[in-house]
Design a protein around this motif. Structure first.
Motif, mmCIF file in Angstrom:
data_model
loop_
_atom_site.group_PDB
_atom_site.id
_atom_site.type_symbol
_atom_site.label_atom_id
_atom_site.label_comp_id
_atom_site.label_asym_id
_atom_site.label_seq_id
_atom_site.Cartn_x
_atom_site.Cartn_y
_atom_site.Cartn_z
ATOM 1 N N ALA A 75 38.311 -16.847 -5.078
ATOM 2 C CA ALA A 75 38.527 -18.174 -5.536
ATOM 3 C C ALA A 75 39.208 -18.758 -3.927
ATOM 4 C CB ALA A 75 39.632 -18.144 -6.343
ATOM 5 N N SER A 76 39.200 -20.008 -4.050
ATOM 6 C CA SER A 76 39.571 -20.902 -2.828
ATOM 7 C C SER A 76 41.213 -20.954 -3.008
ATOM 8 C CB SER A 76 39.027 -22.474 -3.173
ATOM 9 O OG SER A 76 39.652 -23.040 -4.148
ATOM 10 N N GLU A 77 41.960 -21.619 -1.902
ATOM 11 C CA GLU A 77 43.302 -21.554 -2.137
ATOM 12 C C GLU A 77 43.807 -22.605 -2.984
ATOM 13 O OE1 GLU A 77 46.927 -22.958 0.849
ATOM 14 O OE2 GLU A 77 45.016 -22.872 1.474
ATOM 15 N N ASP A 78 43.023 -23.704 -3.422
ATOM 16 C CA ASP A 78 43.458 -24.595 -4.362
ATOM 17 C C ASP A 78 43.487 -24.021 -5.741
ATOM 18 O OD1 ASP A 78 43.824 -27.407 -5.359
ATOM 19 O OD2 ASP A 78 42.020 -26.961 -6.201
ATOM 20 N N TYR A 79 42.328 -23.236 -5.858
ATOM 21 C CA TYR A 79 42.275 -22.713 -7.091
ATOM 22 C C TYR A 79 43.335 -21.581 -7.569
ATOM 23 C CZ TYR A 79 39.689 -20.816 -11.372
ATOM 24 O OH TYR A 79 39.394 -20.293 -12.664
ATOM 25 N N SER B 94 44.328 -10.702 -5.747
ATOM 26 C CA SER B 94 42.860 -11.452 -5.643
ATOM 27 C C SER B 94 41.790 -10.415 -4.970
ATOM 28 C CB SER B 94 42.899 -12.737 -4.515
ATOM 29 O OG SER B 94 41.726 -13.435 -4.116
ATOM 30 N N ASN C 199 38.540 -9.964 -2.711
ATOM 31 C CA ASN C 199 37.709 -10.814 -1.828
ATOM 32 C C ASN C 199 37.106 -9.806 -0.888
ATOM 33 O OD1 ASN C 199 40.268 -12.338 -2.199
ATOM 34 N ND2 ASN C 199 38.831 -13.878 -1.489
ATOM 35 N N ASP D 59 37.803 -12.208 7.486
ATOM 36 C CA ASP D 59 38.497 -13.396 6.898
ATOM 37 C C ASP D 59 39.993 -13.427 6.610
ATOM 38 O OD1 ASP D 59 39.202 -15.998 6.238
ATOM 39 O OD2 ASP D 59 37.594 -16.051 4.806
ATOM 40 N N SER E 295 41.981 -15.970 6.079
ATOM 41 C CA SER E 295 42.439 -17.660 6.052
ATOM 42 C C SER E 295 43.392 -17.665 5.042
ATOM 43 C CB SER E 295 41.370 -18.347 5.769
ATOM 44 O OG SER E 295 40.421 -18.005 4.705
ATOM 45 N N LEU E 296 43.475 -16.713 3.953
ATOM 46 C CA LEU E 296 44.291 -16.822 2.595
ATOM 47 C C LEU E 296 45.490 -15.867 2.725
ATOM 48 C CD1 LEU E 296 41.497 -17.027 -0.064
ATOM 49 C CD2 LEU E 296 42.845 -18.602 0.562
#
Length: 319
Positions: A164-168, A181, A183, A191, A193-194
């Motif tokens: 899922a994306s950061e916004d989600y 989460s 991933n 990655d 980034s989160l």
């Protein structure tokens, strides 16, 4: 095996077991009695965290994996943390080896899924219930509200998202706090980034494919052949180009392994669990030897300099 905490209070073994490959994506499923034996052996080796999904199966038995866990863990449920997933279904009509993935996280679908998973897993609660993939037609707040209800009803104890994306993540977490989460995270897919979001919200990262489906063990070479139904067949991870790019990293790990008395696979896992206390990898295997090898990664201590050295080797392999 040492333990870690995901989210607020979900205690799991430092290395979990991804169970998918026993039933799905690694060619023909493992013979049932052998799979049950391996799962029970994992418990003896110190694993307490087991990852499955309602869709881990094959055309003739699409829910095979959950049923395996239900059979294997009869009588020992309270000792274990079981994670399963909702929100996708496979369409086998066009290709039984690589079925089409469809998302469906409507509230009525989730409720049907959780009840059926509970029956197959032979349990009255699920420790960690993931949304397997984001459904573009259902808002995260809607999904999170259903999760809140299921927690109140005692059907699940924690919930998480996958890919899922950061916004989600932020929108869902605001309604019902996320525990984890899941991933893809590994030395060839590093990655991060989160990471700041996970730390801010106190969400654990469960790393799937942490050894890149075996690539990072060094056991495979260019031109490797895989059977029908094995998702590594035709995968870019096992292309000659990726093999060439990854070789400097594997060479570095080989040298470090001599110093640490560790295998390439163990170092791949140790790298991530030495980075953050809230990262838990879930490598899969069908072999007793790999089961024990992976468990041993939890005992490997890497210095900050050694982690940085591996990071530098990653850069060489991805440029």
């Amino acid at each position: 095996m040492e333990t870690r905490i995901l989210g607020k209070d979900l205690k799991v073994s430092a290395i979990g077991l991804g169970c998918m490959g026993l039933s799905h994506a690694n060619g023909a499923p493992t013979e049932e009695n052998e799979a049950v034996r391996l799962l029970r052996e994992a418990v003896e080796d110190g694993y307490t965290f087991f990852d499955t999904a309602e869709t881990y199966g094959y055309k003739e038995d699409p829910h095979h994996n959950e049923k395996l866990l239900g059979k294997a863990f009869s009588g020992m449920r309270g000792k274990l943390v079981i994670a399963t997933k909702f929100g996708v279904w496979f369409d086998y009509s066009e290709n039984e080896y690589h079925p089409k993935l469809n998302a469906d996280s409507r509230p009525e679908t989730i409720r049907k899924s959780v009840d059926e998973s509970l029956k197959r897993l032979n349990t009255d609660y699920i420790d960690l219930y993931y949304q397997h993939r984001v459904d573009p037609n259902v808002e995260p707040e809607t999904v999170a509200e259903v999760m809140s209800e299921l927690i109140k009803e005692g059907k699940i104890r924690h919930w998480g998202v996958s890919m899922a994306s950061e916004d989600y993540i932020r929108r869902a977490h605001a309604v019902c706090p996320l525990t984890a989460s899941q991933n893809v995270y590994s030395l060839i897919a590093p990655d991060e980034s989160l990471f700041s979001t996970f730390e801010e919200l106190n969400i654990g990262l469960v790393s799937c494919c942490p050894i890149a489906k075996g690539l990072l063990t060094g056991a495979y070479t260019k031109g490797q052949e895989f059977e029908q139904g094995d998702y590594r067949r035709g995968s870019a991870w096992f292309s000659d180009e990726t093999m060439d790019k990854t070789q400097p990293l594997l060479d570095y790990l080989t040298q470090l392994g001599k110093e640490k008395n560790a295998t390439l696979g163990q170092l791949s896992l140790a790298w991530m669990i030495n980075k953050k206390p809230w990262i838990v990898p879930i490598p899969g295997t069908r072999k007793s030897s790999r089961l024990k090898e992976n468990a041993g990664a939890g005992d490997i201590r890497l210095t900050a300099e050694e982690v940085a050295g591996i990071d530098a080797a990653i850069t060489i392999g991805t440029t």
